[in-house]
Design a protein around this motif. Sequence first.
Motif, PDB file in Angstrom:
ATOM      1  N   GLU A  11      12.598   0.426  -8.119  1.00  0.00           N
ATOM      2  CA  GLU A  11      11.192  -0.316  -8.397  1.00  0.00           C
ATOM      3  C   GLU A  11      10.393  -0.158  -7.141  1.00  0.00           C
ATOM      4  N   GLN A  12       9.184   0.275  -7.571  1.00  0.00           N
ATOM      5  CA  GLN A  12       8.335   0.766  -6.549  1.00  0.00           C
ATOM      6  C   GLN A  12       7.234  -0.362  -6.337  1.00  0.00           C
ATOM      7  N   ASP A  13       6.884  -0.886  -5.263  1.00  0.00           N
ATOM      8  CA  ASP A  13       5.811  -1.716  -5.096  1.00  0.00           C
ATOM      9  C   ASP A  13       4.601  -1.137  -4.757  1.00  0.00           C
ATOM     10  N   GLU A  14       3.190  -1.809  -4.729  1.00  0.00           N
ATOM     11  CA  GLU A  14       2.055  -1.194  -4.694  1.00  0.00           C
ATOM     12  C   GLU A  14       1.882  -0.474  -3.125  1.00  0.00           C
TER      13      GLU A  14
ATOM     14  N   ALA B 275      -0.444   6.288   4.572  1.00  0.00           N
ATOM     15  CA  ALA B 275      -0.053   5.646   3.482  1.00  0.00           C
ATOM     16  C   ALA B 275       1.259   4.860   3.609  1.00  0.00           C
ATOM     17  N   VAL B 276       1.504   3.862   3.025  1.00  0.00           N
ATOM     18  CA  VAL B 276       2.989   3.165   3.124  1.00  0.00           C
ATOM     19  C   VAL B 276       3.389   2.774   1.849  1.00  0.00           C
ATOM     20  N   SER B 277       4.292   2.865   1.322  1.00  0.00           N
ATOM     21  CA  SER B 277       4.945   2.629   0.027  1.00  0.00           C
ATOM     22  C   SER B 277       6.399   1.995   0.117  1.00  0.00           C
ATOM     23  N   THR B 278       6.588   0.874  -0.447  1.00  0.00           N
ATOM     24  CA  THR B 278       7.899   0.229  -0.328  1.00  0.00           C
ATOM     25  C   THR B 278       8.544   0.109  -1.792  1.00  0.00           C
ATOM     26  N   TRP B 279       9.961   0.214  -1.713  1.00  0.00           N
ATOM     27  CA  TRP B 279      10.681   0.365  -2.961  1.00  0.00           C
ATOM     28  C   TRP B 279      11.988  -0.374  -2.693  1.00  0.00           C
ATOM     29  N   THR B 280      12.610  -0.586  -4.196  1.00  0.00           N
ATOM     30  CA  THR B 280      14.003  -1.342  -4.176  1.00  0.00           C
ATOM     31  C   THR B 280      14.969  -0.437  -5.009  1.00  0.00           C
ATOM     32  N   TYR B 281      15.797  -0.012  -4.422  1.00  0.00           N
ATOM     33  CA  TYR B 281      17.032   0.988  -5.200  1.00  0.00           C
ATOM     34  C   TYR B 281      18.105   0.098  -5.449  1.00  0.00           C
TER      35      TYR B 281
ATOM     36  N   ALA C   9      11.086   8.519   5.339  1.00  0.00           N
ATOM     37  CA  ALA C   9      11.647   7.502   4.627  1.00  0.00           C
ATOM     38  C   ALA C   9      12.678   6.687   5.338  1.00  0.00           C
ATOM     39  N   TYR C  10      12.808   5.314   5.215  1.00  0.00           N
ATOM     40  CA  TYR C  10      13.535   4.477   5.937  1.00  0.00           C
ATOM     41  C   TYR C  10      14.344   3.691   5.077  1.00  0.00           C
ATOM     42  N   ARG C  11      15.390   3.230   5.074  1.00  0.00           N
ATOM     43  CA  ARG C  11      16.118   2.035   4.169  1.00  0.00           C
ATOM     44  C   ARG C  11      16.913   1.025   4.838  1.00  0.00           C
ATOM     45  N   LYS C  12      16.925  -0.063   4.164  1.00  0.00           N
ATOM     46  CA  LYS C  12      17.691  -1.262   4.921  1.00  0.00           C
ATOM     47  C   LYS C  12      19.013  -1.351   4.020  1.00  0.00           C
ATOM     48  N   VAL C  13      19.920  -1.326   4.636  1.00  0.00           N
ATOM     49  CA  VAL C  13      21.346  -1.352   4.010  1.00  0.00           C
ATOM     50  C   VAL C  13      22.210  -2.742   4.565  1.00  0.00           C
ATOM     51  N   ASP C  14      22.343  -3.594   3.868  1.00  0.00           N
ATOM     52  CA  ASP C  14      23.108  -4.970   3.903  1.00  0.00           C
ATOM     53  C   ASP C  14      24.489  -4.369   3.810  1.00  0.00           C
ATOM     54  N   ARG C  15      25.182  -5.012   4.943  1.00  0.00           N
ATOM     55  CA  ARG C  15      26.795  -4.779   4.877  1.00  0.00           C
ATOM     56  C   ARG C  15      27.430  -6.020   4.765  1.00  0.00           C
TER      57      ARG C  15
END
Length: 64
Positions: A11-14, A22-28, A58-64
Amino acid sequence: MFEHDADAVIEQDEPVVMGDWAVSTWTYCFVVADGPQRCERGIDLWRFREGKICLKDAYRKVDR
């Protein structure tokens, strides 16, 4: 790669554009083998020069 992630949903945010940046955020969201669904949030940073991409991180947050 696509076969591995066949059940994944992205899911891509605006995106936000500020001059040459530019900055784009997303949920995988994906299902872990023999486990529950997991979702990770991420952000892409883009920089443009003369109308072309000169940087994309690209950076992602991983919850453990």
